[in-house]
Design a protein around this motif. Structure first.
Motif, PDB file in Angstrom:
ATOM      1  N   ILE A 120       0.882  -1.165   0.000  1.00 58.87           N
ATOM      2  CA  ILE A 120       0.000   0.000   0.000  1.00 58.87           C
ATOM      3  C   ILE A 120       0.920   1.215   0.000  1.00 58.87           C
ATOM      4  CG2 ILE A 120      -1.725   1.285   1.317  1.00 58.87           C
ATOM      5  CD1 ILE A 120      -2.458  -1.607   2.505  1.00 58.87           C
ATOM      6  N   ASP A 121       0.862   1.965  -1.099  1.00 64.12           N
ATOM      7  CA  ASP A 121       1.748   3.126  -1.246  1.00 64.12           C
ATOM      8  C   ASP A 121       1.009   4.408  -0.900  1.00 64.12           C
ATOM      9  OD1 ASP A 121       4.405   2.465  -2.124  1.00 64.12           O
ATOM     10  OD2 ASP A 121       3.488   1.622  -3.926  1.00 64.12           O
ATOM     11  N   VAL A 122       1.619   5.190  -0.036  1.00 66.93           N
ATOM     12  CA  VAL A 122       1.038   6.491   0.320  1.00 66.93           C
ATOM     13  C   VAL A 122       2.034   7.565  -0.106  1.00 66.93           C
ATOM     14  CG1 VAL A 122       0.102   7.906   2.189  1.00 66.93           C
ATOM     15  CG2 VAL A 122      -0.014   5.411   2.344  1.00 66.93           C
ATOM     16  N   PHE A 123       1.574   8.471  -0.948  1.00 69.18           N
ATOM     17  CA  PHE A 123       2.446   9.556  -1.398  1.00 69.18           C
ATOM     18  C   PHE A 123       1.894  10.886  -0.914  1.00 69.18           C
ATOM     19  CE2 PHE A 123       2.766   6.257  -4.774  1.00 69.18           C
ATOM     20  CZ  PHE A 123       4.064   5.869  -4.498  1.00 69.18           C
ATOM     21  N   VAL A 124       2.737  11.643  -0.250  1.00 66.90           N
ATOM     22  CA  VAL A 124       2.295  12.929   0.278  1.00 66.90           C
ATOM     23  C   VAL A 124       3.168  14.032  -0.308  1.00 66.90           C
ATOM     24  CG1 VAL A 124       2.153  14.320   2.385  1.00 66.90           C
ATOM     25  CG2 VAL A 124       1.356  11.960   2.389  1.00 66.90           C
ATOM     26  N   GLU A 125       2.537  14.979  -0.941  1.00 68.80           N
ATOM     27  CA  GLU A 125       3.271  16.104  -1.521  1.00 68.80           C
ATOM     28  C   GLU A 125       2.889  17.384  -0.800  1.00 68.80           C
ATOM     29  OE1 GLU A 125       5.513  16.159  -4.096  1.00 68.80           O
ATOM     30  OE2 GLU A 125       5.466  13.974  -4.165  1.00 68.80           O
ATOM     31  N   VAL A 126       3.906  18.048  -0.258  1.00 68.02           N
ATOM     32  CA  VAL A 126       3.659  19.340   0.382  1.00 68.02           C
ATOM     33  C   VAL A 126       3.813  20.413  -0.686  1.00 68.02           C
ATOM     34  CG1 VAL A 126       4.440  20.942   2.163  1.00 68.02           C
ATOM     35  CG2 VAL A 126       4.537  18.470   2.567  1.00 68.02           C
ATOM     36  N   LEU A 127       2.723  21.111  -0.996  1.00 65.28           N
ATOM     37  CA  LEU A 127       2.756  22.125  -2.052  1.00 65.28           C
ATOM     38  C   LEU A 127       3.094  23.502  -1.484  1.00 65.28           C
ATOM     39  CD1 LEU A 127      -0.494  21.003  -3.896  1.00 65.28           C
ATOM     40  CD2 LEU A 127       1.842  20.227  -4.286  1.00 65.28           C
ATOM     41  N   GLN A 128       2.617  23.719  -0.261  1.00 67.87           N
ATOM     42  CA  GLN A 128       2.914  24.986   0.424  1.00 67.87           C
ATOM     43  C   GLN A 128       3.064  24.661   1.903  1.00 67.87           C
ATOM     44  OE1 GLN A 128       0.656  28.612  -0.712  1.00 67.87           O
ATOM     45  NE2 GLN A 128       0.204  28.783   1.462  1.00 67.87           N
ATOM     46  N   ALA A 129       4.171  25.113   2.482  1.00 71.89           N
ATOM     47  CA  ALA A 129       4.464  24.735   3.863  1.00 71.89           C
ATOM     48  C   ALA A 129       4.332  25.918   4.803  1.00 71.89           C
ATOM     49  CB  ALA A 129       5.879  24.165   3.953  1.00 71.89           C
ATOM     50  N   ASP A 130       3.719  25.674   5.957  1.00 73.50           N
ATOM     51  CA  ASP A 130       3.572  26.735   6.956  1.00 73.50           C
ATOM     52  C   ASP A 130       3.528  26.133   8.358  1.00 73.50           C
ATOM     53  OD1 ASP A 130       3.192  29.406   7.839  1.00 73.50           O
ATOM     54  OD2 ASP A 130       1.068  29.016   8.067  1.00 73.50           O
ATOM     55  N   ALA A 131       4.510  25.313   8.679  1.00 75.67           N
ATOM     56  CA  ALA A 131       4.611  24.625   9.975  1.00 75.67           C
ATOM     57  C   ALA A 131       3.467  23.637  10.163  1.00 75.67           C
ATOM     58  CB  ALA A 131       4.635  25.598  11.134  1.00 75.67           C
ATOM     59  N   GLY A 132       3.837  22.416  10.514  1.00 71.14           N
ATOM     60  CA  GLY A 132       2.822  21.386  10.716  1.00 71.14           C
ATOM     61  C   GLY A 132       2.529  20.602   9.455  1.00 71.14           C
ATOM     62  N   THR A 133       3.534  20.457   8.585  1.00 74.98           N
ATOM     63  CA  THR A 133       3.281  19.722   7.344  1.00 74.98           C
ATOM     64  C   THR A 133       3.160  18.224   7.593  1.00 74.98           C
ATOM     65  OG1 THR A 133       5.647  19.655   6.888  1.00 74.98           O
ATOM     66  CG2 THR A 133       4.379  21.390   5.817  1.00 74.98           C
ATOM     67  N   ARG A 134       3.889  17.708   8.599  1.00 71.67           N
ATOM     68  CA  ARG A 134       3.803  16.263   8.823  1.00 71.67           C
ATOM     69  C   ARG A 134       2.408  15.897   9.315  1.00 71.67           C
ATOM     70  NH1 ARG A 134       8.394  15.924  13.223  1.00 71.67           N
ATOM     71  NH2 ARG A 134       8.728  17.908  12.218  1.00 71.67           N
ATOM     72  N   THR A 135       1.836  16.744  10.197  1.00 72.40           N
ATOM     73  CA  THR A 135       0.508  16.432  10.710  1.00 72.40           C
ATOM     74  C   THR A 135      -0.541  16.613   9.611  1.00 72.40           C
ATOM     75  OG1 THR A 135       0.482  18.658  11.645  1.00 72.40           O
ATOM     76  CG2 THR A 135       0.938  16.858  13.156  1.00 72.40           C
ATOM     77  N   ALA A 136      -0.385  17.654   8.795  1.00 70.36           N
ATOM     78  CA  ALA A 136      -1.312  17.851   7.674  1.00 70.36           C
ATOM     79  C   ALA A 136      -1.234  16.656   6.736  1.00 70.36           C
ATOM     80  CB  ALA A 136      -0.981  19.144   6.937  1.00 70.36           C
ATOM     81  N   GLY A 137      -0.013  16.197   6.467  1.00 69.87           N
ATOM     82  CA  GLY A 137       0.193  15.049   5.580  1.00 69.87           C
ATOM     83  C   GLY A 137      -0.471  13.790   6.115  1.00 69.87           C
ATOM     84  N   ILE A 138      -0.333  13.551   7.414  1.00 67.89           N
ATOM     85  CA  ILE A 138      -0.931  12.357   8.018  1.00 67.89           C
ATOM     86  C   ILE A 138      -2.461  12.445   7.960  1.00 67.89           C
ATOM     87  CG2 ILE A 138      -1.256  11.125  10.218  1.00 67.89           C
ATOM     88  CD1 ILE A 138       1.725  11.896  10.827  1.00 67.89           C
ATOM     89  N   ASN A 139      -3.009  13.634   8.248  1.00 65.16           N
ATOM     90  CA  ASN A 139      -4.464  13.800   8.176  1.00 65.16           C
ATOM     91  C   ASN A 139      -4.998  13.507   6.774  1.00 65.16           C
ATOM     92  OD1 ASN A 139      -4.768  14.533  10.863  1.00 65.16           O
ATOM     93  ND2 ASN A 139      -4.300  16.684  10.437  1.00 65.16           N
ATOM     94  N   ALA A 140      -4.291  14.038   5.773  1.00 67.07           N
ATOM     95  CA  ALA A 140      -4.721  13.821   4.393  1.00 67.07           C
ATOM     96  C   ALA A 140      -4.538  12.355   4.008  1.00 67.07           C
ATOM     97  CB  ALA A 140      -3.929  14.722   3.457  1.00 67.07           C
ATOM     98  N   ALA A 141      -3.420  11.768   4.416  1.00 62.24           N
ATOM     99  CA  ALA A 141      -3.118  10.380   4.048  1.00 62.24           C
ATOM    100  C   ALA A 141      -4.148   9.424   4.646  1.00 62.24           C
ATOM    101  CB  ALA A 141      -1.722  10.008   4.511  1.00 62.24           C
ATOM    102  N   ALA A 142      -4.568   9.678   5.883  1.00 61.09           N
ATOM    103  CA  ALA A 142      -5.537   8.798   6.540  1.00 61.09           C
ATOM    104  C   ALA A 142      -6.868   8.829   5.788  1.00 61.09           C
ATOM    105  CB  ALA A 142      -5.727   9.224   7.996  1.00 61.09           C
ATOM    106  N   VAL A 143      -7.266  10.016   5.362  1.00 62.81           N
ATOM    107  CA  VAL A 143      -8.520  10.141   4.600  1.00 62.81           C
ATOM    108  C   VAL A 143      -8.360   9.491   3.219  1.00 62.81           C
ATOM    109  CG1 VAL A 143     -10.095  11.798   3.519  1.00 62.81           C
ATOM    110  CG2 VAL A 143      -9.285  12.185   5.849  1.00 62.81           C
ATOM    111  N   ALA A 144      -7.194   9.675   2.606  1.00 61.35           N
ATOM    112  CA  ALA A 144      -6.945   9.067   1.301  1.00 61.35           C
ATOM    113  C   ALA A 144      -6.969   7.541   1.394  1.00 61.35           C
ATOM    114  CB  ALA A 144      -5.606   9.547   0.744  1.00 61.35           C
ATOM    115  N   LEU A 145      -6.473   6.986   2.492  1.00 52.36           N
ATOM    116  CA  LEU A 145      -6.517   5.526   2.693  1.00 52.36           C
ATOM    117  C   LEU A 145      -7.969   5.046   2.748  1.00 52.36           C
ATOM    118  CD1 LEU A 145      -3.699   5.079   5.360  1.00 52.36           C
ATOM    119  CD2 LEU A 145      -3.788   3.848   3.189  1.00 52.36           C
ATOM    120  N   ALA A 146      -8.788   5.779   3.486  1.00 55.88           N
ATOM    121  CA  ALA A 146     -10.210   5.426   3.569  1.00 55.88           C
ATOM    122  C   ALA A 146     -10.849   5.553   2.203  1.00 55.88           C
ATOM    123  CB  ALA A 146     -10.897   6.332   4.583  1.00 55.88           C
TER     124      ALA A 146
END
Lengths: 248, 260
Positions: A120-146
């Motif tokens: 299961i491949d999860v790809f996260v691309e940060v397009l614009q960063a403003d502190a908290g990119t890892r948490t934003a990435g995890i939130n998006a990835a979890a929804v994308a998995l669902a």
């Protein structure tokens, strides 16, 4: 740098007008990519992050496959233009570490034993960063998995707490992160099982307890947004027609 | 199923049965560390060095220093660069080649401890503001991985820094002097296994645990770094408990080995 002239609080409000325990505005959209099996776009304050899930699919290279379960791969990547100073494209040490901890934040809830010998491949691309990119990435990835229909024991929500001017704050923005005294990102299930915790800076044990509580509260708020976002998309879908007409 | 997986299932079973009896394979209590020894200045060519033994785990940390350019956003401060090599002589699972994910994480957590505790007085390492500062290279060499290389490496890093002499005379910058150290960060790692928290895991314990948490504390008893690792979960109370014990353990280690 520790000493700055920035005033982080004015009349009890933060630089962007938030209260100490308030999240930045979150915008989330599910199923934004056509080719991916699941995807999600998220904006958390100034962060713009997109996540895509592919799989379960065949593992390449094959020696990586596991006979009893699917492997999970997570690639956190920052666009070169996502930050003030151009970032050299490609993975650096920071993104290797973030990819590892983010993967380990999601793996506990993915039912990998349903798909032996696959990935299961999860790809996260940060397009614009403003502190908290890892948490934003995890939130998006979890929804994308669902969205990809990957069986999961629960959702994962992530949020950070920080310390600026000796005050604990939820979801630090760039200035608060750069010149702050501590940063504590957390990811967890809605039941409070913590799947990611990291910390840097300086906190007393008491502050640590409060910061963990604060970040967990933030995760619960984000969970509601994730849930709403998924329900909204899938409640609109039409059920497939019951009768299928065969071609003559 | 590959042989290694079968073995790990058997091992897991064995260790789990011990946990139910409140025991560990080597007879330690759950919170007890293996024997620690620190040998300082073992490499003469390095500006500072330390060989740390944590049970059978052996880690050698060397510090080299040289003048160089500061980062543009911190023109008056020295620079710390931490690197870790999981050389193949240390474990059958380490392979030659570019640093692995585990190696990168290890180096970054060791770095986090030194940096966030403000252990090194970086302002004192400015030579010409904006132009020239001292660069400290902390290189962690794992020699024998018998578990918990993170705590051993972190201990090695601060022990090596405590012995470091700034090589000023070599670069015509005056007399050599001891690196100014302001704090002593100590990393304490625990694993969660069968609802039990075990500190200083050995290599078997580590291989069966799903979750690991490292807590780095400063001399004043504050927390300056944390890192959860592994594909398991932790409860809030477990985190607090690890933090509490980490503070105690770090104090003991600091007093016994590093505050001379």
């Amino acid at each position: 740098m520790d000493e700055t002239d920035i005033t982080f609080f004015k009349d009890g409000f933060r630089l962007d007008g938030r209260r100490a325990e308030e999240l930045r505005p979150v915008k989330m959209e599910v199923g934004v990519l056509a080719r991916a099996d699941g995807s999600c776009y998220i904006e958390m304050g100034g962060n713009k992050v997109i996540a895509a899930v592919y799989g379960p699919r065949e593992v390449h290279p094959r020696h990586l496959q596991e006979v009893t379960r699917a492997i999970v791969r997570y690639r956190y990547n920052m666009a070169s233009f996502s930050v003030e100073e151009r970032k050299r494209p490609g993975p650096d040490r920071r993104s290797y570490e973030l990819s590892k901890v983010s993967r380990e934040a999601l793996e506990p809830v993915i039912l990998t034993s349903y798909f032996p010998r696959s990935v299961i491949d999860v790809f996260v691309e940060v397009l614009q960063a403003d502190a908290g990119t890892r948490t934003a990435g995890i939130n998006a990835a979890a929804v994308a998995l669902a969205d990809a229909g990957i069986p999961m024991k629960s959702m994962i929500s992530a949020c950070a707490a920080g310390k600026v001017d000796d005050t604990l704050v939820l979801d630090p923005m760039k200035e608060e992160d750069n010149f702050g005294q501590a940063d504590l990102p957390i990811a967890m299930t809605p039941n409070g099982e913590i799947t990611l915790i990291q910390m840097d800076g300086g906190l007393t044990p008491d502050e640590l307890h409060q910061a963990v509580e604060m970040a967990m509260k933030g995760c619960r708020d984000i969970y509601e947004i994730q849930r709403k976002c998924l329900v909204e998309k899938y409640s609109q879908l039409e059920a497939p027609a019951e009768e299928v007409h065969a071609c003559e | 199923m590959p042989v290694s997986d079968v073995l790990s299932e058997i091992k897991k079973d064995y260790l789990y049965n011990l946990v139910l009896k409140g025991e560990r394979a080597d007879g330690r209590s759950f919170e007890q560390y293996r024997e620690i020894s620190i040998e300082k200045n073992v490499v003469r060519k390095a500006e500072g060095s330390a060989l740390v033994k944590l049970g059978q785990t052996q880690v050698l940390v060397g510090v080299k220093m040289q003048p160089g350019e500061p980062f543009p956003d911190t023109p008056n401060r020295g620079v710390i660069i931490t690197n870790a090599e999981l050389v193949p002589l240390a474990s059958p699972t380490f392979e030659p080649g570019p640093p692995s994910e585990v190696g990168i994480e290890l180096a970054r957590v060791v770095d986090r401890g030194v940096r966030e505790s403000k252990a090194v007085d970086l302002e004192a390492l400015c030579i010409v503001p904006g132009k020239q500062v001292w660069i400290i290279f902390i290189d962690v060499h794992i020699l024998d991985d018998c578990g918990n290389i993170l705590d051993a490496s972190s201990l090695g890093a601060i022990a090596a820094l405590l012995t470091t002499r700034v090589p000023a005379s070599k670069f015509d910058l005056g007399e050599d002097y001891s690196l100014p150290i302001k704090d002593i960060p100590i990393a304490t790692t625990a694993i969660e296994f069968g609802d039990v928290l075990m500190f200083d895991p050995d290599v078997d314990e580590q291989s069966i645990a799903n979750t690991r948490l490292t807590v780095i504390t400063t001399a004043s008893g504050n927390i300056c770094g944390m890192q959860k690792s592994g594909k398991g979960t932790l409860k809030q109370e477990q985190i607090y408990r690890i933090v509490d014990i980490a503070c105690e353990k770090a104090k003991e280690i600091r007093e016994k080995f590093l505050e001379a």
